[in-house]
Motif scaffolding. Sequence first.
Motif, PDB file in Angstrom:
ATOM      1  N   HIS A   1       0.832  -1.202   0.000  1.00 39.42           N
ATOM      2  CA  HIS A   1       0.000   0.000   0.000  1.00 39.42           C
ATOM      3  C   HIS A   1       0.864   1.249   0.000  1.00 39.42           C
ATOM      4  CE1 HIS A   1      -3.774  -2.109   1.852  1.00 39.42           C
ATOM      5  NE2 HIS A   1      -3.562  -2.416   0.587  1.00 39.42           N
ATOM      6  N   ASP A   2       0.386   2.268  -0.724  1.00 39.24           N
ATOM      7  CA  ASP A   2       1.126   3.526  -0.761  1.00 39.24           C
ATOM      8  C   ASP A   2       0.929   4.359   0.499  1.00 39.24           C
ATOM      9  OD1 ASP A   2       0.304   3.501  -4.153  1.00 39.24           O
ATOM     10  OD2 ASP A   2       2.367   3.505  -3.416  1.00 39.24           O
ATOM     11  N   ALA A   3      -0.299   4.369   1.017  1.00 37.98           N
ATOM     12  CA  ALA A   3      -0.634   5.264   2.130  1.00 37.98           C
ATOM     13  C   ALA A   3      -0.585   4.531   3.466  1.00 37.98           C
ATOM     14  CB  ALA A   3      -2.026   5.864   1.929  1.00 37.98           C
ATOM     15  N   MET A   4      -0.076   5.225   4.463  1.00 36.40           N
ATOM     16  CA  MET A   4      -0.054   4.697   5.822  1.00 36.40           C
ATOM     17  C   MET A   4      -0.489   5.785   6.779  1.00 36.40           C
ATOM     18  SD  MET A   4       3.283   2.201   5.844  1.00 36.40           S
ATOM     19  CE  MET A   4       2.755   1.318   7.333  1.00 36.40           C
ATOM     20  N   TYR A   5      -1.073   5.361   7.904  1.00 34.19           N
ATOM     21  CA  TYR A   5      -1.710   6.289   8.843  1.00 34.19           C
ATOM     22  C   TYR A   5      -1.432   5.864  10.287  1.00 34.19           C
ATOM     23  CZ  TYR A   5      -4.641   6.628   4.627  1.00 34.19           C
ATOM     24  OH  TYR A   5      -5.096   6.734   3.343  1.00 34.19           O
ATOM     25  N   TRP A   6      -1.438   6.833  11.179  1.00 39.01           N
ATOM     26  CA  TRP A   6      -1.440   6.566  12.607  1.00 39.01           C
ATOM     27  C   TRP A   6      -2.658   7.237  13.223  1.00 39.01           C
ATOM     28  CZ3 TRP A   6       0.862   3.209  15.610  1.00 39.01           C
ATOM     29  CH2 TRP A   6       2.079   2.647  15.214  1.00 39.01           C
ATOM     30  N   TYR A   7      -3.403   6.426  14.006  1.00 37.22           N
ATOM     31  CA  TYR A   7      -4.561   6.914  14.739  1.00 37.22           C
ATOM     32  C   TYR A   7      -4.355   6.685  16.222  1.00 37.22           C
ATOM     33  CZ  TYR A   7      -7.382   7.171  10.461  1.00 37.22           C
ATOM     34  OH  TYR A   7      -7.875   7.489   9.219  1.00 37.22           O
ATOM     35  N   ARG A   8      -5.015   7.508  16.997  1.00 41.24           N
ATOM     36  CA  ARG A   8      -5.050   7.322  18.434  1.00 41.24           C
ATOM     37  C   ARG A   8      -6.508   7.064  18.810  1.00 41.24           C
ATOM     38  NH1 ARG A   8      -2.659  10.932  23.331  1.00 41.24           N
ATOM     39  NH2 ARG A   8      -4.323  10.457  24.818  1.00 41.24           N
ATOM     40  N   GLN A   9      -6.730   6.099  19.708  1.00 38.90           N
ATOM     41  CA  GLN A   9      -8.081   5.771  20.145  1.00 38.90           C
ATOM     42  C   GLN A   9      -8.166   5.896  21.656  1.00 38.90           C
ATOM     43  OE1 GLN A   9      -9.519   1.743  19.346  1.00 38.90           O
ATOM     44  NE2 GLN A   9     -11.573   2.554  18.945  1.00 38.90           N
ATOM     45  N   ASP A  10      -9.068   6.759  22.108  1.00 38.84           N
ATOM     46  CA  ASP A  10      -9.342   6.934  23.532  1.00 38.84           C
ATOM     47  C   ASP A  10     -10.807   6.615  23.779  1.00 38.84           C
ATOM     48  OD1 ASP A  10      -7.272   9.440  22.802  1.00 38.84           O
ATOM     49  OD2 ASP A  10      -6.835   8.398  24.680  1.00 38.84           O
ATOM     50  N   PRO A  11     -11.149   6.138  24.958  1.00 35.03           N
ATOM     51  CA  PRO A  11     -12.552   5.808  25.260  1.00 35.03           C
ATOM     52  C   PRO A  11     -13.459   7.010  25.014  1.00 35.03           C
ATOM     53  CG  PRO A  11     -11.108   5.004  26.989  1.00 35.03           C
ATOM     54  CD  PRO A  11     -10.258   5.840  26.097  1.00 35.03           C
ATOM     55  N   GLY A  12     -14.545   6.775  24.294  1.00 31.20           N
ATOM     56  CA  GLY A  12     -15.532   7.817  24.052  1.00 31.20           C
ATOM     57  C   GLY A  12     -15.147   8.848  23.021  1.00 31.20           C
ATOM     58  N   GLN A  13     -13.970   8.684  22.388  1.00 32.45           N
ATOM     59  CA  GLN A  13     -13.538   9.697  21.408  1.00 32.45           C
ATOM     60  C   GLN A  13     -13.295   9.130  20.026  1.00 32.45           C
ATOM     61  OE1 GLN A  13     -11.169  13.048  22.449  1.00 32.45           O
ATOM     62  NE2 GLN A  13     -10.802  12.285  24.512  1.00 32.45           N
ATOM     63  N   GLY A  14     -13.469   7.860  19.827  1.00 33.91           N
ATOM     64  CA  GLY A  14     -13.258   7.306  18.505  1.00 33.91           C
ATOM     65  C   GLY A  14     -11.803   7.382  18.088  1.00 33.91           C
ATOM     66  N   LEU A  15     -11.582   7.283  16.784  1.00 37.63           N
ATOM     67  CA  LEU A  15     -10.231   7.308  16.238  1.00 37.63           C
ATOM     68  C   LEU A  15      -9.890   8.724  15.777  1.00 37.63           C
ATOM     69  CD1 LEU A  15     -10.956   4.249  16.087  1.00 37.63           C
ATOM     70  CD2 LEU A  15      -9.513   4.156  14.060  1.00 37.63           C
ATOM     71  N   ARG A  16      -8.742   9.206  16.206  1.00 39.55           N
ATOM     72  CA  ARG A  16      -8.276  10.529  15.780  1.00 39.55           C
ATOM     73  C   ARG A  16      -6.960  10.389  15.033  1.00 39.55           C
ATOM     74  NH1 ARG A  16      -8.215  14.120  21.017  1.00 39.55           N
ATOM     75  NH2 ARG A  16      -7.584  12.145  21.985  1.00 39.55           N
TER      76      ARG A  16
END
Lengths: 110, 115
Positions: B29-44
């Motif tokens: 894959h060309d694209a890569m991402y980093w997300y943070r997940q906290d309770p009640g806040q979904g993925l950012r």
Amino acid sequence: QKEVEQDPGPLSVPEGAIVSLNCTYSNSAFQYFMWYRQYSRKGPELLMYTYSSGNKEDGRFTAQVDKSSKYISLFIRDSQPSDSATYLCAMRGGYQKVTFGTGTKLQVIP
Amino acid sequence: DGGITQSPKYLFRKEGQNVTLSCEQNLNHDAMYWYRQDPGQGLRLIYYSQIVNDFQKGDIAEGYSVSREKKESFPLTVTSAQKNPTAFYLCASSIILQGNTGELFFGEGSRLTVL
């Protein structure tokens, strides 16, 4: 106001029930709509991917998109204990980044 | 098997320390991402990259840094400047087709706890 709103639950249903999960959104540019399933302490996995308005069915799962109301739904028929997970709606417009809902935790009781 | 590998699965850090989370994909894959997940806040979204040696800030990039020296690898460093680093971190990748990103494929996640 968040771009995507999703009831966090938890939602508890008996085995065999029909489950309805919903999200509303405010950005009219969203065109692609997704539902992800996330088991505890795991990464999300894609369940359904739809473009624009309409319905899409895959086995026990049906995704509905109503762009006029800015409302999307995921229906699970004949729910099973293995469906117990957190369900995340996600959406994006064209080239834009994906925006996620906060997730709804579902528990299916045997 | 093709997929995304994140390591470590669990990590403990003392305040003031930098830590690096690894993400490797063999999906081409060309694209890569980093997300943070906290309770009640979904993925950012923290950072994303669509091509080697290039990356862009997401919604919550402060206190984080990334590099993309190889197509397969997109490590995330959580620096001491990140005020609240305890969270579940998810790496993802996708194809880019005619300017559009495809579905996101996620790794298993890394849980960071600051002591």
